[in-house]
Design a protein around this motif. Structure first.
Motif, PDB file in Angstrom:
ATOM      1  N   PRO A  68      53.181 -12.306 -41.059  1.00  0.00           N
ATOM      2  CA  PRO A  68      54.573 -12.234 -41.455  1.00  0.00           C
ATOM      3  C   PRO A  68      55.377 -13.385 -40.869  1.00  0.00           C
ATOM      4  O   PRO A  68      55.098 -13.874 -39.782  1.00  0.00           O
ATOM      5  N   ALA A  69      56.390 -13.816 -41.607  1.00  0.00           N
ATOM      6  CA  ALA A  69      57.204 -14.936 -41.168  1.00  0.00           C
ATOM      7  C   ALA A  69      57.977 -14.577 -39.906  1.00  0.00           C
ATOM      8  O   ALA A  69      58.468 -13.473 -39.756  1.00  0.00           O
ATOM      9  N   LEU A  70      58.070 -15.525 -39.009  1.00  0.00           N
ATOM     10  CA  LEU A  70      58.822 -15.335 -37.776  1.00  0.00           C
ATOM     11  C   LEU A  70      59.482 -16.667 -37.449  1.00  0.00           C
ATOM     12  O   LEU A  70      58.850 -17.592 -36.979  1.00  0.00           O
ATOM     13  N   ALA A  71      60.762 -16.769 -37.776  1.00  0.00           N
ATOM     14  CA  ALA A  71      61.453 -18.038 -37.651  1.00  0.00           C
ATOM     15  C   ALA A  71      61.863 -18.278 -36.205  1.00  0.00           C
ATOM     16  O   ALA A  71      61.925 -17.362 -35.396  1.00  0.00           O
ATOM     17  N   GLY A  72      62.167 -19.537 -35.901  1.00  0.00           N
ATOM     18  CA  GLY A  72      62.736 -19.854 -34.611  1.00  0.00           C
ATOM     19  C   GLY A  72      61.764 -20.519 -33.664  1.00  0.00           C
ATOM     20  O   GLY A  72      60.621 -20.817 -34.001  1.00  0.00           O
ATOM     21  N   SER A  73      62.229 -20.749 -32.435  1.00  0.00           N
ATOM     22  CA  SER A  73      61.432 -21.394 -31.406  1.00  0.00           C
ATOM     23  C   SER A  73      60.380 -20.431 -30.874  1.00  0.00           C
ATOM     24  O   SER A  73      60.503 -19.210 -31.026  1.00  0.00           O
ATOM     25  N   PRO A  74      59.346 -20.952 -30.223  1.00  0.00           N
ATOM     26  CA  PRO A  74      58.302 -20.078 -29.689  1.00  0.00           C
ATOM     27  C   PRO A  74      58.849 -19.167 -28.602  1.00  0.00           C
ATOM     28  O   PRO A  74      59.731 -19.570 -27.834  1.00  0.00           O
ATOM     29  N   PRO A  75      58.327 -17.942 -28.505  1.00  0.00           N
ATOM     30  CA  PRO A  75      58.774 -17.033 -27.448  1.00  0.00           C
ATOM     31  C   PRO A  75      58.494 -17.619 -26.067  1.00  0.00           C
ATOM     32  O   PRO A  75      57.459 -18.239 -25.838  1.00  0.00           O
ATOM     33  N   ALA A  76      59.406 -17.384 -25.152  1.00  0.00           N
ATOM     34  CA  ALA A  76      59.250 -17.909 -23.792  1.00  0.00           C
ATOM     35  C   ALA A  76      57.982 -17.375 -23.149  1.00  0.00           C
ATOM     36  O   ALA A  76      57.291 -18.098 -22.411  1.00  0.00           O
ATOM     37  N   GLU A  77      57.624 -16.113 -23.422  1.00  0.00           N
ATOM     38  CA  GLU A  77      56.437 -15.541 -22.790  1.00  0.00           C
ATOM     39  C   GLU A  77      55.157 -16.183 -23.320  1.00  0.00           C
ATOM     40  O   GLU A  77      54.154 -16.249 -22.600  1.00  0.00           O
ATOM     41  N   ASP A  78      55.168 -16.684 -24.559  1.00  0.00           N
ATOM     42  CA  ASP A  78      54.015 -17.440 -25.059  1.00  0.00           C
ATOM     43  C   ASP A  78      53.846 -18.732 -24.266  1.00  0.00           C
ATOM     44  O   ASP A  78      52.738 -19.059 -23.801  1.00  0.00           O
ATOM     45  N   ARG A  79      54.939 -19.458 -24.133  1.00  0.00           N
ATOM     46  CA  ARG A  79      54.878 -20.724 -23.410  1.00  0.00           C
ATOM     47  C   ARG A  79      54.462 -20.500 -21.956  1.00  0.00           C
ATOM     48  O   ARG A  79      53.665 -21.249 -21.395  1.00  0.00           O
ATOM     49  N   GLU A  80      54.989 -19.453 -21.342  1.00  0.00           N
ATOM     50  CA  GLU A  80      54.634 -19.155 -19.952  1.00  0.00           C
ATOM     51  C   GLU A  80      53.149 -18.849 -19.823  1.00  0.00           C
ATOM     52  O   GLU A  80      52.505 -19.232 -18.837  1.00  0.00           O
ATOM     53  N   ALA A  81      52.580 -18.158 -20.816  1.00  0.00           N
ATOM     54  CA  ALA A  81      51.156 -17.820 -20.772  1.00  0.00           C
ATOM     55  C   ALA A  81      50.294 -19.074 -20.858  1.00  0.00           C
ATOM     56  O   ALA A  81      49.297 -19.218 -20.137  1.00  0.00           O
ATOM     57  N   ILE A  82      50.673 -19.996 -21.736  1.00  0.00           N
ATOM     58  CA  ILE A  82      49.903 -21.238 -21.864  1.00  0.00           C
ATOM     59  C   ILE A  82      49.992 -22.054 -20.572  1.00  0.00           C
ATOM     60  O   ILE A  82      48.984 -22.530 -20.035  1.00  0.00           O
ATOM     61  N   LEU A  83      51.200 -22.198 -20.055  1.00  0.00           N
ATOM     62  CA  LEU A  83      51.398 -22.991 -18.841  1.00  0.00           C
ATOM     63  C   LEU A  83      50.736 -22.356 -17.624  1.00  0.00           C
ATOM     64  O   LEU A  83      50.389 -23.054 -16.661  1.00  0.00           O
ATOM     65  N   ALA A  84      50.537 -21.022 -17.671  1.00  0.00           N
ATOM     66  CA  ALA A  84      49.902 -20.326 -16.540  1.00  0.00           C
ATOM     67  C   ALA A  84      48.437 -20.718 -16.380  1.00  0.00           C
ATOM     68  O   ALA A  84      47.836 -20.435 -15.332  1.00  0.00           O
ATOM     69  N   MET A  85      47.843 -21.365 -17.385  1.00  0.00           N
ATOM     70  CA  MET A  85      46.453 -21.788 -17.268  1.00  0.00           C
ATOM     71  C   MET A  85      46.298 -23.068 -16.456  1.00  0.00           C
ATOM     72  O   MET A  85      45.180 -23.480 -16.140  1.00  0.00           O
ATOM     73  N   ALA A  86      47.408 -23.719 -16.115  1.00  0.00           N
ATOM     74  CA  ALA A  86      47.350 -24.932 -15.286  1.00  0.00           C
ATOM     75  C   ALA A  86      47.090 -24.550 -13.837  1.00  0.00           C
ATOM     76  O   ALA A  86      47.352 -23.429 -13.405  1.00  0.00           O
ATOM     77  N   GLY A  87      46.561 -25.504 -13.087  1.00  0.00           N
ATOM     78  CA  GLY A  87      46.305 -25.277 -11.667  1.00  0.00           C
ATOM     79  C   GLY A  87      44.898 -25.690 -11.277  1.00  0.00           C
ATOM     80  O   GLY A  87      44.140 -26.245 -12.072  1.00  0.00           O
ATOM     81  N   THR A  88      44.552 -25.418 -10.033  1.00  0.00           N
ATOM     82  CA  THR A  88      43.222 -25.719  -9.507  1.00  0.00           C
ATOM     83  C   THR A  88      42.379 -24.455  -9.548  1.00  0.00           C
ATOM     84  O   THR A  88      42.820 -23.389  -9.108  1.00  0.00           O
ATOM     85  N   HIS A  89      41.153 -24.574 -10.079  1.00  0.00           N
ATOM     86  CA  HIS A  89      40.336 -23.388 -10.314  1.00  0.00           C
ATOM     87  C   HIS A  89      38.891 -23.594  -9.857  1.00  0.00           C
ATOM     88  O   HIS A  89      38.334 -24.687  -9.995  1.00  0.00           O
ATOM     89  N   ALA A  90      38.324 -22.511  -9.347  1.00  0.00           N
ATOM     90  CA  ALA A  90      36.870 -22.414  -9.215  1.00  0.00           C
ATOM     91  C   ALA A  90      36.375 -21.801 -10.518  1.00  0.00           C
ATOM     92  O   ALA A  90      36.791 -20.701 -10.896  1.00  0.00           O
TER      93      ALA A  90
END
Length: 310
Positions: free
Chosen positions: A18-40
Motif C-alpha cells: 500500500p502507498a505510504l507517502a512522505g519521508s522515511p520513519p525515524a525508527e527505520d533510519r534508527e534501525a539501519i544506523l544501529a548496525m554501525a559500530g565495532t563488532h565481533a
C-alpha cells in the motif's frame, strides 16, 4: 534463464504494498544506523535440506570469526550507506584493513538490480517497481569488495513485539566467495535476507536456495542452506586502525561506489561489466587507481569502458 527472469519478476510484482507517502520513519533510519559500530562477527553457513534427486548435503558447515567495523559513509534523508571494514592481524605484522562489503539503503527505491548472469557473466536485470510497490519500503543493495553490485532486494522495516527487523524480497545473487572457486554444480543463489537488531548488536539471517539453471531445461533447486551471521558489539583498538584507514582511502572509494551505483541505476534494461578490458583486469585497474588516490572524474573515465548497459 529467461524463465528464471520472468519468475523473479512475477515474485517482485506480486509484492505490491500500500502507498505510504512522505519521508522515511525515524525508527527505520534508527534501525539501519544501529548496525554501525565495532563488532565481533561469526559467519555460519550450513546446508540443511537436499532437494535434487541424488544430492547429499555437505556435512561440514562454513564458520569464520572476524573483527568488523561498520561505519556510516553516507546519511541523507532517503539513503544510508554502511561500509564494512575487516581488520586482521597477521603474525608478527601490523594490523591490516580489508575493505569488505557495503550496504546501500534507499527509501522507496523503484529500481532494483536482479542478478541474471551465468558462468563468468556479471549481469543484472534492471527491475522497475511501481510507486505503489516501493511505498514504505527500503531497498538494500549489497556491494562486493570492489563496490560492484552483488545483490539487491527490498522490503519493509517492521517494529513490533520489541523487535526491529527487515526482510527482503527473494533475490538472486552470484555464487558466494566461499564457493565460487570450488563448486560447479549450481549456478546462483536465491535468497531471502533478514536483518534483526538484538540486545548486543544485530544478526543477518539468510534463507538460501542453491539453484541449477543451465541449458534449455527448467531451473531446479539443488538444496537449501541456512546462513546466520552474528554481529556482537565489542571494543577493540582495531577500530581506530580501520577508521584511520578509511579517512585516507574513503574519498577514493566514495568515487568508486558512486560510479557503480550510477551505472546500475541508469542502465535501461540490463547492467553488466567485464573483468577484463584491453588486456587489463578490472581488479588491477582499481588497485592502481587506489594507489594513485584518483579523484571521482578519473575513476569514472577509467572504469566506464568496463561497463555495458543495454
Amino acid at each position: 534463464m529467461l524463465r528464471a527472469v520472468m519468475k523473479i519478476q512475477s515474485i517482485l510484482a506480486a509484492a505490491t504494498l500500500p502507498a505510504l507517502a512522505g519521508s522515511p520513519p525515524a525508527e527505520d533510519r534508527e534501525a539501519i544506523l544501529a548496525m554501525a559500530g565495532t563488532h565481533a562477527v561469526h559467519f555460519h553457513f550450513e546446508e540443511t535440506v537436499a532437494i535434487a534427486t541424488g544430492y547429499t548435503v555437505k556435512p561440514d558447515s562454513y564458520d569464520e570469526n572476524a573483527t568488523e567495523i561498520v561505519t556510516v559513509v553516507e546519511d541523507t534523508t532517503e539513503r544510508i550507506t554502511l561500509q564494512h571494514l575487516l581488520v586482521v592481524r597477521p603474525k608478527d605484522k601490523d594490523p591490516m584493513v580489508i575493505k569488505h562489503w557495503a550496504q546501500i539503503w534507499t527509501w522507496e527505491d523503484t529500481e532494483i538490480l536482479d542478478y541474471c548472469g551465468e558462468d563468468q557473466m556479471h549481469e543484472w536485470q534492471c527491475v522497475r517497481l511501481t510507486p505503489g510497490q516501493a511505498a514504505g519500503t527500503w531497498s538494500q543493495l549489497v556491494t562486493q569488495t570492489d563496490d560492484t553490485p552483488r545483490y539487491e532486494g527490498y522490503g519493509k522495516w517492521i517494529h513490533e513485539n520489541g523487535e526491529s527487523y527487515w526482510e527482503s524480497s527473494p533475490t538472486r545473487r552470484p555464487l558466494p566467495r566461499r564457493e565460487y572457486t570450488k563448486r560447479e554444480d549450481y549456478d546462483h543463489l536465491l535468497v531471502t535476507n533478514r536483518h534483526s537488531l538484538t540486545a548486543t548488536g544485530w544478526v543477518h539471517h539468510q534463507d538460501n536456495r542453491k539453484i541449477v539453471d543451465r541449458g534449455d531445461g527448467p531451473a531446479t533447486t539443488l538444496c537449501h542452506e541456512s546462513g546466520l551471521n552474528t554481529y556482537n558489539r565489542t571494543e577493540s583498538e582495531l577500530a581506530t586502525v580501520a577508521l584511520d584507514w578509511w579517512k585516507e582511502h574513503g574519498p577514493f572509494w566514495d568515487g568508486v561506489r558512486n560510479f557503480w551505483l550510477e551505472a546500475g541505476e541508469t542502465a535501461p534494461a540490463t547492467f553488466s561489466y567485464s573483468t577484463f578490458k584491453d588486456g587489463e583486469a578490472l581488479s588491477k585497474r582499481i588497485a592502481q587507481l587506489e594507489s594513485d588516490a584518483a579523484d571521482a572524474a578519473t575513476v569514472r573515465a577509467a572504469l566506464t569502458p568496463y561497463v555495458t548497459a543495454e
